[in-house]
Design a protein around this motif. Structure first.
Motif, PDB file in Angstrom:
ATOM      1  N   TYR A   2       0.807  -1.219   0.000  1.00  0.00           N
ATOM      2  CA  TYR A   2       0.000   0.000   0.000  1.00  0.00           C
ATOM      3  C   TYR A   2       0.844   1.275   0.000  1.00  0.00           C
ATOM      4  N   HIS A   5      -0.304   3.804  -2.522  1.00  0.00           N
ATOM      5  CA  HIS A   5      -1.650   4.314  -2.234  1.00  0.00           C
ATOM      6  C   HIS A   5      -1.579   5.608  -1.430  1.00  0.00           C
ATOM      7  N   LEU A 242      -3.829  -1.901   5.240  1.00  0.00           N
ATOM      8  CA  LEU A 242      -4.038  -2.857   4.156  1.00  0.00           C
ATOM      9  C   LEU A 242      -5.521  -2.977   3.809  1.00  0.00           C
ATOM     10  N   THR A 243      -6.369  -3.007   4.849  1.00  0.00           N
ATOM     11  CA  THR A 243      -7.812  -3.098   4.635  1.00  0.00           C
ATOM     12  C   THR A 243      -8.331  -1.851   3.925  1.00  0.00           C
ATOM     13  N   SER A 246      -7.366  -1.950   0.285  1.00  0.00           N
ATOM     14  CA  SER A 246      -8.187  -2.894  -0.499  1.00  0.00           C
ATOM     15  C   SER A 246      -9.562  -2.316  -0.821  1.00  0.00           C
ATOM     16  N   LYS A 247     -10.029  -1.362  -0.013  1.00  0.00           N
ATOM     17  CA  LYS A 247     -11.322  -0.716  -0.236  1.00  0.00           C
ATOM     18  C   LYS A 247     -11.192   0.576  -1.032  1.00  0.00           C
TER      19      LYS A 247
END
Length: 266
Positions: A2, A5, A242-243, A246-247
């Motif tokens: 990530y 991101h 990380l969650t 992923s969203k």
């Protein structure tokens, strides 16, 4: 995964002893200060205890980084689950970086020679033993105590630093001769809520983040579920990021933290 991101330069919550991420909470600064005093004044021995994950290894590594700049020589033992000869060999190997003798008397002579040569060079030797609660053989503590007998008329030729979980205290107390050599000790406790927030903010900024991404309720959840233990803070924060990644989310809410914690149990 990530990093891109959030446009990070490093992963912020890795459980590795990266001294760039050393966060000087009041507790960690006190531990660092006490151990620094023992090393700088060339005292015999200090002990650092604390529960699993409270940051003992990082304190030792930060100390090693700081004092190596001043010319101190370190032997860092990560796994002391050895017999007395095995530990002596490990200490000597870390100093010399080459093969060590097989016989105990030759190993001891090698250590003594290294200590005296280092002293003649105007430097000081530090032996740091992490996970010291794993030492089960009383003879190992006895050999370490005897190493502290290498002295000049004015000071020790070696400083010994022991770090371990709280059960180390009972082992030291059971060895009265050794415990008498301990100049200072410190017990590292978990972070409180404010320190947890500052800890997370510090690590994120070191990693290159410029804005806050955990909202207030998310921070509160991280603290409550981690108990203020840095290793658990890192685990929860890492899984939460990380969650969120992923969203496709840039901000991390209480719901994301909770989902991350639950998913890590599966």
């Amino acid at each position: 995964m990530y990093k891109e991101h959030w446009d990070l330069k490093k992963m912020p919550f890795e459980n590795t002893p990266d001294t760039e991420f050393f966060f000087g909470s009041e507790k960690h600064e006190e531990a660092f200060s006490r151990l620094s005093y023992v090393v700088e004044e060339k005292k015999s021995c200090a002990a650092l205890t604390g529960a699993y994950g409270t940051g003992k290894t990082l304190v030792l590594k930060a100390l090693e980084r700081e004092f190596k700049k001043k010319g101190y020589v370190f032997s860092f033992v990560n796994n002391p689950r050895l017999d007395d000869l095995g530990l002596l060999k490990m200490i000597l190997h870390n100093f010399t970086g080459s093969g060590v003798p097989a016989r105990k008397e030759d190993v001891l002579m090698g250590i003594e020679k290294f200590l005296r040569d280092t002293f003649q060079d105007g430097k000081h030797v530090v032996v740091a033993i992490d996970e010291a609660q794993l030492i089960d053989d009383a003879s190992v503590f006895e050999e370490l105590r005897l190493l502290l007998n290498y002295q000049t008329e004015t000071r020790c030729l070696m400083t010994l630093l022991l770090a371990g979980q709280p059960e180390l205290n009972a082992k030291l107390d059971a060895n009265k001769q050794f415990s008498q050599r301990i100049v200072l000790s410190y017990n590292l406790v978990p972070l409180d809520f404010e320190e947890t927030k500052k800890y997370m903010d510090y690590r994120l900024k070191v990693a290159g983040l410029k804005e806050d991404i955990f909202d207030a309720k998310a921070l509160d959840t991280v603290f409550k579920r981690s108990g203020g233990i840095p290793r658990w803070i890192n685990n929860i924060a890492n899984m939460s990021m990380l969650t969120a990644f992923s969203k496709g989310e840039k901000s991390i809410s209480e719901a994301i933290v909770t989902e991350a914690i639950e998913s890590s149990k599966q």
